[in-house]
Design a protein around this motif. Sequence first.
Motif, mmCIF file in Angstrom:
data_model
loop_
_atom_site.group_PDB
_atom_site.id
_atom_site.type_symbol
_atom_site.label_atom_id
_atom_site.label_comp_id
_atom_site.label_asym_id
_atom_site.label_seq_id
_atom_site.Cartn_x
_atom_site.Cartn_y
_atom_site.Cartn_z
ATOM 1 N N GLY A 1 0.791 -1.227 0.000
ATOM 2 C CA GLY A 1 0.000 0.000 0.000
ATOM 3 C C GLY A 1 0.818 1.269 0.000
ATOM 4 O O GLY A 1 0.265 2.359 -0.187
ATOM 5 N N GLU A 2 2.143 1.175 0.188
ATOM 6 C CA GLU A 2 2.975 2.371 0.235
ATOM 7 C C GLU A 2 3.323 2.839 -1.179
ATOM 8 O O GLU A 2 3.442 2.045 -2.107
ATOM 9 N N TRP A 3 3.511 4.157 -1.305
ATOM 10 C CA TRP A 3 3.876 4.765 -2.579
ATOM 11 C C TRP A 3 5.386 4.703 -2.750
ATOM 12 O O TRP A 3 6.136 4.939 -1.807
ATOM 13 N N VAL A 4 5.848 4.378 -3.958
ATOM 14 C CA VAL A 4 7.274 4.279 -4.248
ATOM 15 C C VAL A 4 7.576 5.055 -5.521
ATOM 16 O O VAL A 4 6.721 5.211 -6.389
ATOM 17 N N GLU A 5 8.807 5.535 -5.617
ATOM 18 C CA GLU A 5 9.276 6.233 -6.802
ATOM 19 C C GLU A 5 10.125 5.294 -7.652
ATOM 20 O O GLU A 5 10.706 4.320 -7.145
ATOM 21 N N ALA A 6 10.216 5.595 -8.936
ATOM 22 C CA ALA A 6 11.018 4.772 -9.839
ATOM 23 C C ALA A 6 12.475 4.747 -9.389
ATOM 24 O O ALA A 6 13.066 5.785 -9.087
ATOM 25 N N GLY A 7 13.068 3.550 -9.338
ATOM 26 C CA GLY A 7 14.452 3.384 -8.927
ATOM 27 C C GLY A 7 14.664 3.266 -7.434
ATOM 28 O O GLY A 7 15.799 3.000 -6.984
ATOM 29 N N GLU A 8 13.625 3.417 -6.658
ATOM 30 C CA GLU A 8 13.760 3.335 -5.197
ATOM 31 C C GLU A 8 13.934 1.882 -4.759
ATOM 32 O O GLU A 8 13.289 0.969 -5.284
ATOM 33 N N THR A 9 14.831 1.657 -3.786
ATOM 34 C CA THR A 9 15.056 0.309 -3.257
ATOM 35 C C THR A 9 13.886 -0.106 -2.377
ATOM 36 O O THR A 9 13.524 0.581 -1.425
ATOM 37 N N LEU A 10 13.290 -1.240 -2.720
ATOM 38 C CA LEU A 10 12.121 -1.734 -1.995
ATOM 39 C C LEU A 10 12.471 -2.849 -1.010
ATOM 40 O O LEU A 10 11.826 -2.982 0.025
ATOM 41 N N LEU A 11 13.500 -3.622 -1.349
ATOM 42 C CA LEU A 11 13.796 -4.816 -0.562
ATOM 43 C C LEU A 11 15.260 -5.176 -0.790
ATOM 44 O O LEU A 11 15.789 -4.996 -1.896
ATOM 45 N N ARG A 12 15.950 -5.655 0.250
ATOM 46 C CA ARG A 12 17.351 -6.060 0.138
ATOM 47 C C ARG A 12 17.502 -7.533 0.492
ATOM 48 O O ARG A 12 16.902 -8.016 1.455
ATOM 49 N N LEU A 13 18.344 -8.212 -0.296
ATOM 50 C CA LEU A 13 18.689 -9.608 -0.030
ATOM 51 C C LEU A 13 20.113 -9.674 0.524
ATOM 52 O O LEU A 13 20.956 -8.816 0.213
ATOM 53 N N ASP A 14 20.393 -10.708 1.317
ATOM 54 C CA ASP A 14 21.744 -10.910 1.852
ATOM 55 C C ASP A 14 22.687 -11.235 0.690
ATOM 56 O O ASP A 14 22.461 -12.164 -0.079
ATOM 57 N N ASP A 15 23.781 -10.446 0.562
ATOM 58 C CA ASP A 15 24.680 -10.605 -0.578
ATOM 59 C C ASP A 15 25.934 -11.403 -0.245
ATOM 60 O O ASP A 15 26.901 -11.396 -1.033
ATOM 61 N N ALA A 16 25.993 -12.100 0.878
ATOM 62 C CA ALA A 16 27.205 -12.831 1.265
ATOM 63 C C ALA A 16 27.523 -13.924 0.248
ATOM 64 O O ALA A 16 28.668 -14.047 -0.218
ATOM 65 N N GLU A 17 26.532 -14.718 -0.124
ATOM 66 C CA GLU A 17 26.763 -15.801 -1.076
ATOM 67 C C GLU A 17 27.123 -15.248 -2.445
ATOM 68 O O GLU A 17 27.995 -15.782 -3.145
ATOM 69 N N VAL A 18 26.471 -14.177 -2.822
ATOM 70 C CA VAL A 18 26.751 -13.576 -4.126
ATOM 71 C C VAL A 18 28.160 -12.994 -4.154
ATOM 72 O O VAL A 18 28.867 -13.066 -5.170
ATOM 73 N N ALA A 19 28.605 -12.434 -3.021
ATOM 74 C CA ALA A 19 29.964 -11.885 -2.949
ATOM 75 C C ALA A 19 31.001 -12.989 -3.121
ATOM 76 O O ALA A 19 32.026 -12.803 -3.810
ATOM 77 N N LEU A 20 30.773 -14.145 -2.521
ATOM 78 C CA LEU A 20 31.696 -15.266 -2.689
ATOM 79 C C LEU A 20 31.729 -15.730 -4.143
ATOM 80 O O LEU A 20 32.803 -16.020 -4.686
ATOM 81 N N ALA A 21 30.553 -15.803 -4.761
ATOM 82 C CA ALA A 21 30.505 -16.198 -6.170
ATOM 83 C C ALA A 21 31.236 -15.181 -7.036
ATOM 84 O O ALA A 21 31.907 -15.537 -8.015
ATOM 85 N N GLN A 22 31.151 -13.919 -6.669
ATOM 86 C CA GLN A 22 31.851 -12.880 -7.416
ATOM 87 C C GLN A 22 33.362 -13.032 -7.281
ATOM 88 O O GLN A 22 34.103 -12.911 -8.274
ATOM 89 N N GLN A 23 33.825 -13.309 -6.079
ATOM 90 C CA GLN A 23 35.253 -13.519 -5.881
ATOM 91 C C GLN A 23 35.750 -14.734 -6.662
ATOM 92 O O GLN A 23 36.831 -14.712 -7.263
ATOM 93 N N SER A 24 34.973 -15.816 -6.639
ATOM 94 C CA SER A 24 35.357 -17.020 -7.370
ATOM 95 C C SER A 24 35.420 -16.739 -8.867
ATOM 96 O O SER A 24 36.352 -17.189 -9.561
ATOM 97 N N ALA A 25 34.459 -15.992 -9.369
ATOM 98 C CA ALA A 25 34.456 -15.661 -10.796
ATOM 99 C C ALA A 25 35.636 -14.772 -11.149
ATOM 100 O O ALA A 25 36.253 -14.932 -12.224
ATOM 101 N N ARG A 26 35.996 -13.864 -10.280
ATOM 102 C CA ARG A 26 37.140 -12.994 -10.539
ATOM 103 C C ARG A 26 38.445 -13.808 -10.554
ATOM 104 O O ARG A 26 39.337 -13.576 -11.401
ATOM 105 N N ALA A 27 38.578 -14.768 -9.642
ATOM 106 C CA ALA A 27 39.768 -15.627 -9.626
ATOM 107 C C ALA A 27 39.830 -16.480 -10.881
ATOM 108 O O ALA A 27 40.912 -16.672 -11.469
ATOM 109 N N ALA A 28 38.696 -17.029 -11.316
ATOM 110 C CA ALA A 28 38.678 -17.838 -12.535
ATOM 111 C C ALA A 28 39.071 -16.998 -13.746
ATOM 112 O O ALA A 28 39.772 -17.482 -14.653
ATOM 113 N N LEU A 29 38.680 -15.742 -13.762
ATOM 114 C CA LEU A 29 39.060 -14.859 -14.868
ATOM 115 C C LEU A 29 40.563 -14.607 -14.858
ATOM 116 O O LEU A 29 41.225 -14.648 -15.915
ATOM 117 N N SER A 30 41.128 -14.396 -13.690
ATOM 118 C CA SER A 30 42.576 -14.179 -13.604
ATOM 119 C C SER A 30 43.339 -15.399 -14.086
ATOM 120 O O SER A 30 44.344 -15.290 -14.807
#
Length: 440
Positions: free
Chosen positions: A100-129
């Motif tokens: 029921g709340e009003w939101v503007e375009a581009g406004e953050t509505l919800l956040r997910l825990d990024d710990a797992e995604v950060a690990l996947a990002q590090q692994s992908a960066r190492a694989a690229l190297s």
Amino acid sequence: MKMQYFPGRTLARFRYLGAKAAGVLVFGMLLLLSMLVIATGPKAEPVERAEREWPVSYREVSPGPIAPTIQVYGKLETDQSATLRAGVTATVAQVLRREGEWVEAGETLLRLDDAEVALAQQSARAALSSAEAALRSIRNQHQLARDLGLHHEAQAELAREKLQRFESLHARSMIADAQLDDVRHEATERAMVLAQHQSRVSDYPNQEQQAEAAVAEAAARLGQAELDRQHTDVRAPFSGRVITLHVAAGDRINAGTSLLTVADYAGLQVRAPVPMQIAQQLRRHLDKGKAVVAESNIAGERLGFNLRGLAGEVKPGQSGIDAFFHVAPDSVMALGSVVNLLVALPEESNVVALPIHAVYDNSRVYRIADNRLQAVEIERVGERMDNAGNYRVLVRSSALSRGDQLLVSQLPTAMTGLLVKPSSVESGQPAELAGQWSSW
């Protein structure tokens, strides 16, 4: 035989004759008195009966162009709504906007825990190297192989020249056959080594291409990991209102899970079914590039709506076609609300707006001329609500002209020739209302 005499019977007969004679005498006296009263009474003069005048109200009319209106009920909705889904498997860390709340375009509505995604990002960066290092190694080997190729070619050339000399010596019987065979064997080995080296050199481009593909794949995985990390912040795609919230903080969700639904308030519209005949008129009007407008009173505020289009089919259970009226963005309005729309139809020419009780039998009105009624056959072309909210019937007749006085009273005895006593009412000049929709 001698007759006997009865004195009592004779007396009874005389009494009966006397009573009868007295009745006749009384009746005669009453008849005489009645004749005397009639003869001596006053003579009544005949009274002339005057024709009754019926007091009525009239309105002077002026036929002209007027836009009929039709009242329809529609539902407020949006032409698009987005159901935001999770792009990664994660845990809901924070819910920033509720249902029921009003939101503007581009406004953050919800956040997910990024710990797992950060690990996947590090692994992908190492694989690229690693892939980039493998590519550099192959390129170095390729360069070294090209440099060594010159030496192999020189040794092979020396072996061929030596073989030619030994063949010449053998032809003059200066060396033994065994010595010539050894030189031939050496020349053949040098040619084979050169061929193998040239084959390896020609294969290095393929190895480089594979290494480059591995680098591109590792870069793509890193880009996906970075994109997944961006997906941990769920943002509003447009300005609007949160319609439904499907998760809460702490929920474990998979990729593709519905998180919340947001309605686009820039695409607000009222969907209202209109009769088929009216829909055809509106479609022809739109095809000519003319605007069709409507109005509604919502929460004490008068709002205007523009017709943006009509549905292409009749839905099951409906007899009309859905019409879509554009609504200006308004954060106060709630989706699903029922809206009462007053739609202005295309103008009709040479018509008059009258109260419903001024039309008799749905086919005639009465004109007042010389204080007498004259029936006029009319054609009903529609209805209209005036500025004061009064219902009016739009009628047309070639017999009506400017300045005619039409009966607007409800008169059950109305008929042609009836004597009336007319009095004027405030006409309001309905023809002047024809252009009031153009300002919306």
